[in-house]
Design an enzyme around this catalytic site. Structure first.
Site, PDB file in Angstrom:
ATOM      1  N   HIS A 226     -11.586   6.800 -12.845  1.00 45.02           N
ATOM      2  CA  HIS A 226     -12.883   6.245 -12.452  1.00 45.02           C
ATOM      3  C   HIS A 226     -13.516   7.059 -11.333  1.00 45.02           C
ATOM      4  CE1 HIS A 226     -10.639   3.214  -9.608  1.00 45.02           C
ATOM      5  NE2 HIS A 226     -10.894   4.331  -8.979  1.00 45.02           N
ATOM      6  N   HIS A 227     -12.754   7.994 -10.765  1.00 47.81           N
ATOM      7  CA  HIS A 227     -13.340   8.922  -9.791  1.00 47.81           C
ATOM      8  C   HIS A 227     -13.978  10.116 -10.487  1.00 47.81           C
ATOM      9  CE1 HIS A 227     -11.539   6.884  -6.326  1.00 47.81           C
ATOM     10  NE2 HIS A 227     -10.528   6.638  -7.144  1.00 47.81           N
TER      11      HIS A 227
ATOM     12  N   GLU B   6      -2.961   5.858  -3.857  1.00 46.92           N
ATOM     13  CA  GLU B   6      -3.041   6.038  -2.404  1.00 46.92           C
ATOM     14  C   GLU B   6      -3.999   5.026  -1.774  1.00 46.92           C
ATOM     15  OE1 GLU B   6      -1.641   7.739  -0.049  1.00 46.92           O
ATOM     16  OE2 GLU B   6      -3.103   7.475   1.557  1.00 46.92           O
TER      17      GLU B   6
ATOM     18  N   TYR C 274      -4.527   2.110  -2.709  1.00 48.12           N
ATOM     19  CA  TYR C 274      -3.827   0.820  -2.652  1.00 48.12           C
ATOM     20  C   TYR C 274      -2.702   0.839  -1.639  1.00 48.12           C
ATOM     21  CZ  TYR C 274      -6.867  -1.137  -5.948  1.00 48.12           C
ATOM     22  OH  TYR C 274      -8.011  -1.606  -6.515  1.00 48.12           O
TER      23      TYR C 274
ATOM     24  N   ASP D  20      18.064  -3.738  12.633  1.00 45.64           N
ATOM     25  CA  ASP D  20      17.261  -2.509  12.747  1.00 45.64           C
ATOM     26  C   ASP D  20      16.888  -2.080  11.341  1.00 45.64           C
ATOM     27  OD1 ASP D  20      16.265   0.152  13.381  1.00 45.64           O
ATOM     28  OD2 ASP D  20      17.306  -0.071  15.293  1.00 45.64           O
TER      29      ASP D  20
ATOM     30  N   ARG E   3     -23.584  12.488  -0.444  1.00 49.73           N
ATOM     31  CA  ARG E   3     -22.611  12.485   0.655  1.00 49.73           C
ATOM     32  C   ARG E   3     -22.222  13.917   1.004  1.00 49.73           C
ATOM     33  NH1 ARG E   3     -16.898  10.720  -2.344  1.00 49.73           N
ATOM     34  NH2 ARG E   3     -16.044  11.041  -0.286  1.00 49.73           N
TER      35      ARG E   3
ATOM     36  N   TRP F  49     -11.758  15.788   1.969  1.00 50.21           N
ATOM     37  CA  TRP F  49     -10.359  15.340   2.018  1.00 50.21           C
ATOM     38  C   TRP F  49      -9.734  15.388   0.631  1.00 50.21           C
ATOM     39  CZ3 TRP F  49      -7.488  11.050   0.153  1.00 50.21           C
ATOM     40  CH2 TRP F  49      -8.202  10.135  -0.611  1.00 50.21           C
TER      41      TRP F  49
ATOM     42  N   THR G   7      -6.958  -8.977  -7.622  1.00 48.14           N
ATOM     43  CA  THR G   7      -7.549  -8.941  -6.287  1.00 48.14           C
ATOM     44  C   THR G   7      -8.285 -10.246  -6.023  1.00 48.14           C
ATOM     45  OG1 THR G   7      -7.877  -6.588  -6.709  1.00 48.14           O
ATOM     46  CG2 THR G   7      -8.862  -7.479  -4.715  1.00 48.14           C
TER      47      THR G   7
ATOM     48  N   SER H 168       7.146  12.892   5.666  1.00 54.19           N
ATOM     49  CA  SER H 168       7.273  11.776   6.605  1.00 54.19           C
ATOM     50  C   SER H 168       7.063  10.441   5.889  1.00 54.19           C
ATOM     51  CB  SER H 168       6.256  11.952   7.728  1.00 54.19           C
ATOM     52  OG  SER H 168       6.072  10.746   8.418  1.00 54.19           O
ATOM     53  N   SER H 169       6.018  10.363   5.072  1.00 50.36           N
ATOM     54  CA  SER H 169       5.750   9.098   4.370  1.00 50.36           C
ATOM     55  C   SER H 169       6.870   8.737   3.419  1.00 50.36           C
ATOM     56  CB  SER H 169       4.476   9.180   3.539  1.00 50.36           C
ATOM     57  OG  SER H 169       3.401   9.469   4.327  1.00 50.36           O
TER      58      SER H 169
ATOM     59  N   SER I  98      -2.104 -12.514   4.722  1.00 49.98           N
ATOM     60  CA  SER I  98      -1.346 -13.660   4.197  1.00 49.98           C
ATOM     61  C   SER I  98      -0.437 -14.279   5.246  1.00 49.98           C
ATOM     62  CB  SER I  98      -0.513 -13.237   2.992  1.00 49.98           C
ATOM     63  OG  SER I  98      -1.334 -12.682   2.012  1.00 49.98           O
TER      64      SER I  98
ATOM     65  N   HIS J  49     -12.023  14.512   9.369  1.00 49.42           N
ATOM     66  CA  HIS J  49     -12.172  13.079   9.633  1.00 49.42           C
ATOM     67  C   HIS J  49     -11.438  12.275   8.546  1.00 49.42           C
ATOM     68  CE1 HIS J  49     -13.956   9.091  10.140  1.00 49.42           C
ATOM     69  NE2 HIS J  49     -14.363   9.143   8.880  1.00 49.42           N
TER      70      HIS J  49
ATOM     71  N   HIS K 298      -5.722   7.438  -6.441  1.00 45.09           N
ATOM     72  CA  HIS K 298      -6.027   6.019  -6.556  1.00 45.09           C
ATOM     73  C   HIS K 298      -4.886   5.124  -6.071  1.00 45.09           C
ATOM     74  CE1 HIS K 298      -8.305   2.533  -7.250  1.00 45.09           C
ATOM     75  NE2 HIS K 298      -7.161   2.013  -7.630  1.00 45.09           N
TER      76      HIS K 298
ATOM     77  N   LYS L 296      -6.050 -13.046  -5.021  1.00 50.29           N
ATOM     78  CA  LYS L 296      -5.682 -13.039  -3.607  1.00 50.29           C
ATOM     79  C   LYS L 296      -6.762 -13.666  -2.753  1.00 50.29           C
ATOM     80  CE  LYS L 296      -2.418  -9.392  -3.466  1.00 50.29           C
ATOM     81  NZ  LYS L 296      -1.478 -10.168  -2.663  1.00 50.29           N
TER      82      LYS L 296
HETATM   83  C1  HEM Z   1     -12.029  -4.148  -6.914  1.00 51.67           C
HETATM   84  C2  HEM Z   1     -11.473  -3.088  -6.435  1.00 51.67           C
HETATM   85  C3  HEM Z   1     -12.045  -1.678  -6.500  1.00 51.67           C
HETATM   86  C4  HEM Z   1     -12.778  -1.050  -7.453  1.00 51.67           C
HETATM   87  C5  HEM Z   1     -13.257  -1.647  -8.759  1.00 51.67           C
HETATM   88  C6  HEM Z   1     -13.025   0.305  -7.006  1.00 51.67           C
HETATM   89  C7  HEM Z   1     -13.735   1.271  -7.712  1.00 51.67           C
HETATM   90  C8  HEM Z   1     -14.016   2.546  -7.244  1.00 51.67           C
HETATM   91  C9  HEM Z   1     -14.694   3.567  -7.981  1.00 51.67           C
HETATM   92  C10 HEM Z   1     -15.201   3.407  -9.416  1.00 51.67           C
HETATM   93  C11 HEM Z   1     -14.799   4.672  -7.194  1.00 51.67           C
HETATM   94  C12 HEM Z   1     -15.397   6.020  -7.560  1.00 51.67           C
HETATM   95  C13 HEM Z   1     -16.808   6.131  -7.146  1.00 51.67           C
HETATM   96  C14 HEM Z   1     -17.357   7.506  -7.332  1.00 51.67           C
HETATM   97  O1  HEM Z   1     -16.817   8.474  -6.759  1.00 51.67           O
HETATM   98  O2  HEM Z   1     -18.362   7.620  -8.040  1.00 51.67           O
HETATM   99  C15 HEM Z   1     -14.189   4.351  -5.945  1.00 51.67           C
HETATM  100  C16 HEM Z   1     -14.098   5.209  -4.873  1.00 51.67           C
HETATM  101  C17 HEM Z   1     -13.274   4.975  -3.786  1.00 51.67           C
HETATM  102  N1  HEM Z   1     -12.570   3.829  -3.519  1.00 51.67           N
HETATM  103 FE1  HEM Z   1     -12.624   2.119  -4.617  1.00 51.67          FE
HETATM  104  N2  HEM Z   1     -12.463   0.470  -5.792  1.00 51.67           N
HETATM  105  C18 HEM Z   1     -11.834  -0.704  -5.452  1.00 51.67           C
HETATM  106  C19 HEM Z   1     -11.111  -0.949  -4.311  1.00 51.67           C
HETATM  107  C20 HEM Z   1     -10.800  -0.007  -3.377  1.00 51.67           C
HETATM  108  C21 HEM Z   1      -9.867  -0.206  -2.302  1.00 51.67           C
HETATM  109  C22 HEM Z   1      -9.076  -1.466  -2.053  1.00 51.67           C
HETATM  110  C23 HEM Z   1      -9.830   0.957  -1.607  1.00 51.67           C
HETATM  111  C24 HEM Z   1      -9.036   1.333  -0.375  1.00 51.67           C
HETATM  112  C25 HEM Z   1      -8.503   0.562   0.451  1.00 51.67           C
HETATM  113  C26 HEM Z   1     -10.762   1.872  -2.226  1.00 51.67           C
HETATM  114  C27 HEM Z   1     -11.013   3.144  -1.772  1.00 51.67           C
HETATM  115  C28 HEM Z   1     -11.844   4.038  -2.376  1.00 51.67           C
HETATM  116  C29 HEM Z   1     -12.099   5.359  -1.872  1.00 51.67           C
HETATM  117  C30 HEM Z   1     -11.472   5.986  -0.617  1.00 51.67           C
HETATM  118  C31 HEM Z   1     -13.010   5.948  -2.739  1.00 51.67           C
HETATM  119  C32 HEM Z   1     -13.689   7.292  -2.601  1.00 51.67           C
HETATM  120  C33 HEM Z   1     -12.826   8.459  -2.766  1.00 51.67           C
HETATM  121  C34 HEM Z   1     -13.613   9.711  -2.546  1.00 51.67           C
HETATM  122  O3  HEM Z   1     -14.316  10.146  -3.481  1.00 51.67           O
HETATM  123  O4  HEM Z   1     -13.533  10.282  -1.450  1.00 51.67           O
HETATM  124  N3  HEM Z   1     -11.345   1.255  -3.292  1.00 51.67           N
HETATM  125  N4  HEM Z   1     -13.708   3.038  -5.988  1.00 51.67           N
HETATM  126 CU   LIG Z   2      -9.879   4.700  -7.281  1.00 50.07          CU
END
Ligand code: HEM
Ligand SMILES: [Cu+2]
Lengths: 185, 533
Positions: free
Chosen positions: B310-311, B263, B265, B113, B458, B149, B336, B177-178, B276, B84, B261, B339
């Protein structure tokens, strides 16, 4: 104009493809970089993988450090592996000898590799081993048992904030792995 | 003198007679080098993947409807969460953005094009193969990928199924591809702008995609590197991530998140561009703070390389590293916030109407901000020790990705459908789709915050009974959200087949070159570059 445009296209494409290839290389460069950084900053709890030499230093009798020993065995390794003592009090600079006991519970010849890690990570650089079974691989015949020696001292420069060092070993089964050396049985 | 039409590599190599409509038949789609055709292919592919990944989410939510194990084996559950995630990230969101880029960037910058039409064809057509390989691995003995994933080692090395080589191969193809798509975007934007289309006149969608493309070129190769290491660790006795051989499993996480990370963005910057475009159009005011939008996007992109750990707060990093990554992460909230402020300021005292694209855009702004707030909470290191790997994280990233990225893609589809098809979509159905989606998405994801705070982990197929009621609500929200997307399918099909004839510029306040050409956009547009004043 057309000629020019096509030429600048080509240059840009080459540049971008080269960057992509470069970043692929960078991904692999992160591997040695990681070790270098961990080493330089003394993080990650990795201890040195070769013996250090013991220069007799003044033993700091005023300070006592608690050293704890932990051991874990990966689930695919039919051995027991335990420290001789779980915890001891040492003075910085003192040369200490202890050992871990390993026994092979299976009916097969097995090769293990113990991987050390020190916690807190910043203490790792001050934990010096003059002799350690972990510098080599460990091999045991079926149902054999062995004492695995460890000689170490704690550097008197150990920061004051650290009063306990935990040395943890994880024992991996590497019998079928490509990186087994020829170890004497 | 028109210059671009004389370049044989552009726009004219798929047919002998020029300036006519599209060729007919199946081979049109296989051989096409037309940016609009390829855009359409990407968008349909992405939608099919969205439904496929969505079906897997339905399996997950059905299993979690009640505590205990009822419907599927735990190992199959793990495959569902893994695939998924992979499908939604690499199959739904990213191709949707590439599809939009194909359709829109040439029309927005006045180019005939994309710069590299043949490579464009390849970029698309290798994708179905990648996903067929990935999906087919689910049917193999031992099952498909089941390690999340994020494929952390040693789950993906020591403990992974035999089909892992196929997973690696599929990810490689997606990456290629990307990267090709990104290179195409950069070359197009840099070299094919119409005369007078200076950098600071570029529509923000073009800007955000340009920056996204640089991110892609920087990090997709790192992903390719790390899957390659997983491959050799598993099959060729290397030990990048195996401590027994001198490697380090924590290093996997560092390399993965160095990609991971940026990714996330990659999956949100083009959304910023879409919002916008839409918010000013329906507020009938120019965008507030255009230049600050450009700089904010660029600073987000640069900062995104400094926050990956931070992950990994719970991996036992030294305190100074935790502080460094905590503060850098919080710093991202500043651009952010700029914006969000600009969008709100654009709406301020505008004469706003709420057609479906605007509804989705406003929902985006509110719900994405909620996701940003939970992100800030996660960025607080000591708090993350509690939140990490719980449903709180799941709630966070679904707010930013589903009600963020996906909602922006929906908004874009509604906004540009009249240009693509020549027909207006059904506003009634569009509103049904919006209201069903926006209600169900909150029923689905908002309670997950509480589950996470209460400690539900999770990626586990079972849970303690005190979580049962909330999970039931979440699952109901999930099924409702899934079904709501079928309304969208109906809207799109209906709109392609007929409907009220769309004028060249169906939205009163819309700005941009794409609205100066006919609706539906002719097969070849801007064969002579427009003059941009
Ligand atoms: C103010 C902006 C953001 C902050 C401060 C932030 C912060 C964080 C932090 C600290 C985690 C880790 C949490 C953990 O695993 O304990 C996390 C996970 C995640 N964030 Fe954000 N994030 C932000 C914006 C975004 C945006 C814009 C996206 C995507 C469009 C995003 C997608 C994700 C994803 C996919 C994960 C989980 C990844 C995984 O463990 O599978 N975040 N974020
Ligand atoms: Cu991140």
């Amino acid at each position: 104009m057309t000629e020019l445009k096509r030429k600048s296209n080509k240059q840009l494409i080459i540049l971008l493809f080269a960057s992509a290839v470069g970043m692929f290389g960078f991904g692999f460069a992160l591997v040695p970089l990681y070790d270098v950084l961990c080493d330089a900053l003394g993080i990650n709890g990795k201890t040195q993988s070769t013996a250090s030499t013991y220069q007799p230093v003044t033993i700091d009798k005023n300070r006592t450090i608690t050293v704890e020993f932990l051991s874990q065995v990966q689930s695919d390794m039919p051995w027991t592996f335990t420290p001789q003592v779980n915890t001891m009090q040492v003075h910085p600079g003192e040369l200490i000898r202890t050992h871990f006991v390993a026994s092979n519970l299976s009916a097969n010849y097995l090769v293990g590799q113990a991987i050390p890690s020190v916690s807190p990570g910043q203490g790792a650089a001050y934990f010096n081993k003059t002799e350690c079974f972990c510098f080599n691989q460990q091999a045991l015949k079926a149902n054999a048992q062995a004492d695995l020696p460890l000689i170490f001292f704690v550097d008197p420069e150990l920061p004051d904030s650290i009063s306990t060092l935990t040395l943890s070993y994880t024992l991996f089964n590497i019998t079928d792995k490509g990186y087994v050396e020829n170890v004497a049985e | 003198m028109s210059t671009m039409t004389q370049d044989p590599s552009i726009a004219q190599n798929d047919h002998d007679d020029h300036h006519h409509g599209a060729p007919k038949g199946l081979m049109r789609w296989v051989l096409t080098t037309n940016h609009k055709d390829i855009g359409t292919l990407y968008l349909w592919f992405s939608f099919i993947m969205f439904l496929t990944g969505g079906a897997m989410a339905m399996v997950i939510r059905a299993e979690l409807f009640q505590p205990g194990l009822q419907l599927v084996e735990p190992n199959f559950f793990n495959q569902m969460t893994t695939v998924h995630g992979l499908i939604m990230v690499f199959g739904a969101v990213m191709p949707a953005f590439t599809g939009l880029a194909n359709w829109l960037i040439p029309m927005m910058i006045g180019a005939p094009d994309m710069a590299l039409p043949r490579m464009n064809n390849w970029s698309f057509w290798i994708l179905p193969f990648a996903f067929s390989i990935l999906l087919s691995s689910l049917f193999m003995e031992g099952g498909g990928p089941n390690f999340g994933w994020t494929f952390y080692a040693p789950l993906s090395t020591t403990y992974s199924p035999d089909s892992t080589a196929l997973f690696v191969f599929a990810v490689h193809i997606m990456g290629i591809s990307s990267i090709m798509g990104a290179i195409n975007v950069v070359v197009t934007i840099v070299n094919m702008r119409a005369p007078g289309m200076t950098w600071m006149k570029l529509p923000l969608f073009v800007w955000t995609w340009l920056i996204t493309a640089f991110l892609l070129i920087a990090v997709m190769p790192v992903l390719a590197g790390v899957v390659t290491m997983v491959l050799t660790d598993k099959y060729f006795a290397t030990s990048f991530f195996d401590a027994a051989g001198g490697g380090d499993p924590v290093m996997f996480q560092h390399i993965f998140w160095f990609f991971g990370h940026p990714e996330v963005y990659i999956m949100i910057l083009p959304s910023f561009g879409i919002i916008s475009a839409i918010v000013p159009a329906f507020s009938r005011k120019p965008l507030f703070g255009y230049a600050s939008m450009v700089y904010a996007t660029a600073s987000i992109a640069i900062l995104s390389f400094l926050v990956w750990a931070h992950h990994m707060f719970t991996t036992g990093m030294p305190v100074f590293a935790e502080l460094f990554f905590m503060y850098c992460t919080m710093l991202i909230a500043v651009p952010t916030g700029v914006k969000v402020f600009n969008w709100v300021a654009t709406m301020w005292r505008g004469s706003i109407t709420f057609e479906t694209p605007m509804l989705f855009a406003v929902a985006f702004i509110i719900l994405f901000t909620i996701g940003g707030f939970s992100g800030l909470m996660l960025a607080i290191t000591p708090a993350d020790f509690q939140y990490h790997d719980t449903y709180f994280v799941v709630a966070h990233f679904h707010y930013v990705l589903v009600s963020g990225a996906i909602f922006s893609i929906m908004a874009a589809a509604y906004y540009w459908l009249p240009k693509w098809t020549g027909h207006m979509y059904s506003e009634t159905l569009g509103r049904w789709h919006f209201w069903c989606s926006v209600i169900s998405v909150n029923v689905l994801f908002f309670p997950m915050h509480f589950l996470g705070l209460a400690g539900m982990p999770r990626r586990i197929p079972d849970y303690a009974i005190q979580f049962a009621d909330v999970n039931q609500i979440v699952s109901i929200g999930g099924f409702a959200f899934g079904l709501s997307q079928l309304i969208f399918l109906a809207v799109v099909i209906k709109c392609i087949r007929g409907g009220e004839k769309a004028p060249d510029k169906p939205w009163e306040g819309a700005e941009g070159l794409e609205w100066t050409i006919a609706s539906p956009a002719p097969y070849h547009s801007f064969t002579t570059p427009p003059e941009v004043k």
